[in-house]
Enzyme design. Sequence first.
Site, PDB file in Angstrom:
ATOM      1  N   THR A   1      50.104  62.308  48.716  1.00  0.00           N
ATOM      2  CA  THR A   1      51.449  61.893  49.115  1.00  0.00           C
ATOM      3  C   THR A   1      52.226  61.498  47.873  1.00  0.00           C
ATOM      4  O   THR A   1      51.700  60.791  47.013  1.00  0.00           O
ATOM      5  CB  THR A   1      51.428  60.718  50.103  1.00  0.00           C
ATOM      6  OG1 THR A   1      52.755  60.180  50.190  1.00  0.00           O
ATOM      7  CG2 THR A   1      50.455  59.616  49.716  1.00  0.00           C
ATOM      8  N   GLY A   2      53.463  61.971  47.786  1.00  0.00           N
ATOM      9  CA  GLY A   2      54.261  61.641  46.612  1.00  0.00           C
ATOM     10  C   GLY A   2      55.230  62.766  46.331  1.00  0.00           C
ATOM     11  O   GLY A   2      55.502  63.589  47.203  1.00  0.00           O
TER      12      GLY A   2
ATOM     13  N   ARG B   1      63.154  74.047  50.843  1.00  0.00           N
ATOM     14  CA  ARG B   1      62.230  73.413  49.881  1.00  0.00           C
ATOM     15  C   ARG B   1      60.881  73.131  50.547  1.00  0.00           C
ATOM     16  O   ARG B   1      60.827  72.573  51.640  1.00  0.00           O
ATOM     17  CB  ARG B   1      62.843  72.108  49.380  1.00  0.00           C
ATOM     18  CG  ARG B   1      61.974  71.364  48.362  1.00  0.00           C
ATOM     19  CD  ARG B   1      61.060  70.360  49.023  1.00  0.00           C
ATOM     20  NE  ARG B   1      60.317  69.544  48.068  1.00  0.00           N
ATOM     21  CZ  ARG B   1      59.347  68.699  48.406  1.00  0.00           C
ATOM     22  NH1 ARG B   1      59.011  68.552  49.664  1.00  0.00           N
ATOM     23  NH2 ARG B   1      58.720  67.995  47.491  1.00  0.00           N
TER      24      ARG B   1
ATOM     25  N   GLY C   1      56.042  65.950  45.671  1.00  0.00           N
ATOM     26  CA  GLY C   1      55.155  67.096  45.828  1.00  0.00           C
ATOM     27  C   GLY C   1      55.186  68.081  44.677  1.00  0.00           C
ATOM     28  O   GLY C   1      54.179  68.740  44.393  1.00  0.00           O
TER      29      GLY C   1
ATOM     30  N   THR D   1      54.963  60.540  53.902  1.00  0.00           N
ATOM     31  CA  THR D   1      54.042  61.553  54.442  1.00  0.00           C
ATOM     32  C   THR D   1      52.948  60.830  55.218  1.00  0.00           C
ATOM     33  O   THR D   1      52.794  59.624  55.089  1.00  0.00           O
ATOM     34  CB  THR D   1      53.412  62.364  53.281  1.00  0.00           C
ATOM     35  OG1 THR D   1      54.368  63.279  52.784  1.00  0.00           O
ATOM     36  CG2 THR D   1      52.216  63.153  53.659  1.00  0.00           C
TER      37      THR D   1
HETATM   38  N1  ASP Z   1      54.418  65.083  49.149  1.00  0.00           N
HETATM   39  C1  ASP Z   1      55.488  65.193  50.097  1.00  0.00           C
HETATM   40  C2  ASP Z   1      56.437  66.276  49.658  1.00  0.00           C
HETATM   41  O1  ASP Z   1      56.660  66.415  48.477  1.00  0.00           O
HETATM   42  C3  ASP Z   1      56.224  63.912  50.289  1.00  0.00           C
HETATM   43  C4  ASP Z   1      55.356  62.685  50.376  1.00  0.00           C
HETATM   44  O2  ASP Z   1      54.154  62.748  50.303  1.00  0.00           O
HETATM   45  O3  ASP Z   1      55.868  61.586  50.525  1.00  0.00           O
HETATM   46  O4  ASP Z   1      56.988  66.936  50.505  1.00  0.00           O
END
Ligand code: ASP
Length: 294
Positions: free
Chosen positions: A213-214, A191, A216, A163
């Site tokens: 970020t992560g 999704r 989600g 992200t």
């Molecule tokens: N948080 C984002 C999601 O779940 C992905 C990411 O931050 O890497 O879509």
Amino acid sequence: MPAPALILHGGAGARRSRDYSREIVHMRSVVEAMRARLMDGVSALDVAVETTVLLEDSGLYVAGRGASPNLAGDYELDASLMDGATGRAGAVAAFQGYRNPIRAARAVMDQTPHVLLAGAGAARFAGEQGLEPIDDPGRWFTRAGQGEDNHPPGQGPALAHGTVGCCVLDRQGRLAAATSTGGVFGKMPGRVGDTPIPGAGVWATDRVAVSCTGQGEYFIRTAAAAQIHWRVEAGASIMEAGAAVIAGIGELGGDGGLIALDAAGHRADPFNSQGMKRAWLTPDGEIGVEVFGR
Ligand code: ASP
């Protein structure tokens, strides 16, 4: 006049096996360009959009041009922004066909009575707003994250991800945050993660600006971004608040990170994944860049 500050991220999906020299050079150049904009008196909200556009267009991160397709082969992108000075927010989800999801999010905030438009309605609105379409998705998208999640299908970490995002404090003391993503790899059609959901993947008030970020799903379940505000209001420092939120996500089994700024320009950038690409401008005018270091 307060000194401006900024922190941006290029995702918490970084893998030690990969070289991030191009991203490091790019993130520094973006912070340098945005330091000049902030010194010129440009608002936190405008700088948050400009920063995110540069990250989306680079094709280096899993957002905008760097996104990967979902399981049906379609590119569905999410983005959001929030203005701490007014509490206004705008977002798009499962957004297809246009180059900069963050510009669509800004238009939702400025031109509609709504906060979040999704799917076909979001695309139709982007067309009406004259945003730039993607003529040939096969040529436009770089699938930047493919090297990031270099596990054979089915053997990688669940919900591998990437992200971009930023938090900005301007010379008038206003805070703003923005987040944009291609989502997790191999996601189901339709999704939607935390990125376009204010309170989960983005949040800005008069006290804090936050971009997450992560994985989600975990950030939604913990209202991760909004938690930072409540913790700071209850007396925590921005670093204490950030560490507590990421610890809570870890306890649920999730991984990722966040960036945050407070109204004095103090920053937090905790993560529990291997690394998080990030760069910042301090109120003293110093620029820093890190991927794996704390
Ligand atoms: N948080 C984002 C999601 O779940 C992905 C990411 O931050 O890497 O879509």
